[in-house]
Design an enzyme around this catalytic site. Structure first.
Site, PDB file in Angstrom:
ATOM      1  N   GLU A 134      77.854  92.400  81.710  1.00 30.10           N
ATOM      2  CA  GLU A 134      77.165  93.641  82.081  1.00 30.10           C
ATOM      3  C   GLU A 134      75.936  93.311  82.922  1.00 30.10           C
ATOM      4  O   GLU A 134      74.924  92.832  82.419  1.00 30.10           O
ATOM      5  CB  GLU A 134      76.772  94.415  80.818  1.00 30.10           C
ATOM      6  CG  GLU A 134      77.969  94.820  79.967  1.00 30.10           C
ATOM      7  CD  GLU A 134      77.562  95.441  78.648  1.00 30.10           C
ATOM      8  OE1 GLU A 134      77.039  96.573  78.646  1.00 30.10           O
ATOM      9  OE2 GLU A 134      77.762  94.782  77.610  1.00 30.10           O
ATOM     10  N   GLU A 157      79.174  93.011  65.631  1.00 26.66           N
ATOM     11  CA  GLU A 157      78.909  92.248  66.852  1.00 26.66           C
ATOM     12  C   GLU A 157      78.844  90.775  66.507  1.00 26.66           C
ATOM     13  O   GLU A 157      78.178  90.383  65.552  1.00 26.66           O
ATOM     14  CB  GLU A 157      77.563  92.638  67.496  1.00 26.66           C
ATOM     15  CG  GLU A 157      77.505  93.962  68.201  1.00 26.66           C
ATOM     16  CD  GLU A 157      76.148  94.167  68.874  1.00 26.66           C
ATOM     17  OE1 GLU A 157      75.585  93.176  69.407  1.00 26.66           O
ATOM     18  OE2 GLU A 157      75.658  95.300  68.863  1.00 26.66           O
ATOM     19  N   GLU A 172      72.130  87.661  78.188  1.00 28.34           N
ATOM     20  CA  GLU A 172      72.423  89.060  77.875  1.00 28.34           C
ATOM     21  C   GLU A 172      73.469  89.651  78.823  1.00 28.34           C
ATOM     22  O   GLU A 172      74.186  90.577  78.463  1.00 28.34           O
ATOM     23  CB  GLU A 172      71.149  89.895  77.937  1.00 28.34           C
ATOM     24  CG  GLU A 172      70.217  89.699  76.761  1.00 28.34           C
ATOM     25  CD  GLU A 172      70.828  90.189  75.463  1.00 28.34           C
ATOM     26  OE1 GLU A 172      71.326  91.326  75.418  1.00 28.34           O
ATOM     27  OE2 GLU A 172      70.833  89.415  74.483  1.00 28.34           O
ATOM     28  N   LYS A 219      72.036  94.685  82.189  1.00 30.69           N
ATOM     29  CA  LYS A 219      71.294  94.450  80.954  1.00 30.69           C
ATOM     30  C   LYS A 219      70.033  93.656  81.273  1.00 30.69           C
ATOM     31  O   LYS A 219      70.038  92.766  82.133  1.00 30.69           O
ATOM     32  CB  LYS A 219      72.156  93.695  79.935  1.00 30.69           C
ATOM     33  CG  LYS A 219      73.369  94.489  79.452  1.00 30.69           C
ATOM     34  CD  LYS A 219      73.949  93.918  78.183  1.00 30.69           C
ATOM     35  CE  LYS A 219      73.060  94.232  76.986  1.00 30.69           C
ATOM     36  NZ  LYS A 219      73.694  93.852  75.701  1.00 30.69           N
TER      37      LYS A 219
END
Length: 471
Positions: free
Chosen positions: A317, A263, A326, A320
């Site tokens: 997303e 990541e 985030e 999250k």
């Protein structure tokens, strides 16, 4: 604060890597209620030239959609299943492998299994189950003649007790004997690799007063941070972070185990206190990272080992939790439109006309918009300017040194001279720092001044003063 200034290798690609180059892949997270169906996602991946992804589970719908697609995948066994997977009878691991791996492979090209994710920071204290679970999953793979599928576990940089300088990188003492050595021994015996999650954004956002944004975004073309332990020079925080991991592994005699960055990324939006979170910075980080990876070379500590990375993430997303950042790491919006325009493949990179040659890096600083052109400094053309957030004391000390012992030409910033205006400490320090930097042929470590300066690739502008590029 200094510890955070410095605070992969056979993996996956959007496209086939160039000769001597590394490869880039993407994380496909799905904590959202507005994402396209997996079959549509697979079509998006193929259309973009993305041929390998990483999941955070082993979702059957996704694995089915990936079958015969030409897109290979890393699946995950989540943290909450570690204790069951570690059971001595191995029955849970056997069933999990049968259900989630053997049933799909090889129609779905499963390349690796991530057992857990950042387990050492899991509040449920699952560290003790990690290596036993990895061993049990491996035994089940062997039973099904699937031992070519690699097993590892993503580790956060917080597993390091020290990362400054990179040569002094060491793991936390409480992790070394209990889990790091057993895990690395497992990886060595199974010819696998250590998965590492590395985010320069976190270090920069928390310490923007001492970390240069250019250094965090791969824009410090000439190395400007030197490791006093081994003399190696760094032009990006990402490489320094990765070398700290290599040093920690070497410190416990596991320097032969490869590393994969599973990541890394930069958010396009953040909260007010999340310094540096912006669309331009996300485009610069990911764009420069892709260029750095695909055009070859390793880190200063391991220069001959190509870099291989997984970008985080494919989509924004919306479900999250946590800070705004985030929910905004995606390369794409849920409607499949790009959040920003950067080249994702070597072919696209070459089409921009800025591919580095023989290690000389022309930097992608941000993507062009429909109404503007990107202008890039010539290779090696850089300047040294003051970090306005370093504080007056550091700037003044650096200015005094540059104009005194440093031998910089500070005549143009004297009262009545061409560069006296604007009469600010930052402007005067920038001129003096750049004079010193250029006189020293832009050498490694000559643009630092105790964190009061950083390298830039765009011509500095203070009033009508012209900054020299060489002497």
């Amino acid at each position: 604060m200094a510890i955070l200034i410095f605070a992969f290798l056979f993996l996956l690609s959007f496209s086939s890597p160039s000769e001597g180059g590394g490869s880039v892949a993407v994380n496909y997270g799905r904590i959202a209620n507005d994402l396209p169906q997996p079959a549509q996602v697979v079509e998006l991946l193929k259309a973009q030239g993305i041929n390998k992804v990483k999941l955070f589970d082993a979702d059957s719908t996704v694995l089915t959609a990936l079958a015969n697609s030409g897109v290979s995948v890393v699946v995950a066994l989540p943290n909450e299943l570690l204790s069951s997977a570690a059971a001595t009878d191995g029955s849970f691991s056997e069933k999990w492998v049968q259900t989630n791996i053997a049933q799909y492979h090889p129609s779905t090209q499963i390349e690796a299994i991530a057992v857990g994710n950042e387990v050492f920071v899991d509040p449920n204290n699952t560290t003790q189950f990690l290596v036993p679970a990895m061993n049990n999953v491996y035994k089940s793979l062997v039973k099904h003649n699937l031992s070519s599928i690699k097993i590892s576990s993503p580790v956060a940089l917080s597993a390091l007790n020290s990362s400054y300088p990179p040569s002094a990188g060491v793991f936390k003492p409480e992790l070394i004997e209990t889990v790091m050595k057993p895990m690395l021994e497992f990886l060595r015996k199974t010819s696998s690799y250590l998965m590492v999650n590395a985010y320069p954004f976190f270090a920069y956002s928390a310490n923007s007063d001492v970390i240069s944004l250019d250094y965090a975004l791969f824009r410090a073309v000439n190395a400007n941070v030197t490791d006093p332990g081994n003399g190696l020079s760094y032009s990006s925080l990402f490489e320094a972070q990765l070398d700290a991991v290599y040093a920690a592994m070497s410190n416990i005699q596991y320097n032969d185990v490869p590393v994969v960055v599973t990541e890394t990324g930069w958010p396009s939006k953040g909260d007010e206190n999340e310094i540096g979170a912006s669309t331009d910075n996300a485009a610069a980080y990911n764009g420069n990272l892709i260029k750095r990876v695909l055009t070859g070379g390793g880190t200063p500590l391991r220069p001959n080992e190509p870099l291989n990375v997984y970008l985080f993430a494919l989509f924004n997303e919306n479900q999250k939790t946590g800070p705004t950042s985030e929910r905004n790491y995606g390369l794409f919006y849920p409607n499949k439109e790009k959040v920003y325009n950067i080249p994702l493949t070597m072919e696209a990179l070459k089409a921009t006309g800025s591919t580095p040659i023989n290690g000389s890096k022309v930097q992608v600083t941000s993507p062009p918009t429909a109404s503007e052109e990107v202008t890039t400094a010539a290779v090696g053309q850089t300047w040294c300017v003051a970090n306005g957030e370093a504080g007056a004391e550091k700037l003044q000390a650096g200015l005094d040194y540059a104009c005194g012992e440093g031998g910089a030409d500070c005549r143009p910033i004297q009262e009545g001279s061409t560069c006296y205006n604007p009469n600010t400490l930052e402007a005067h320090a920038s001129y003096a720092f750049n004079s010193y930097y250029q006189k020293n042929t832009r050498g490694a470590g000559t643009c630092n001044f105790g964190g009061a300066a950083h390298v830039v690739t765009q011509t500095p502008k203070f009033g009508n003063c012209e900054f020299p590029t060489g002497y």
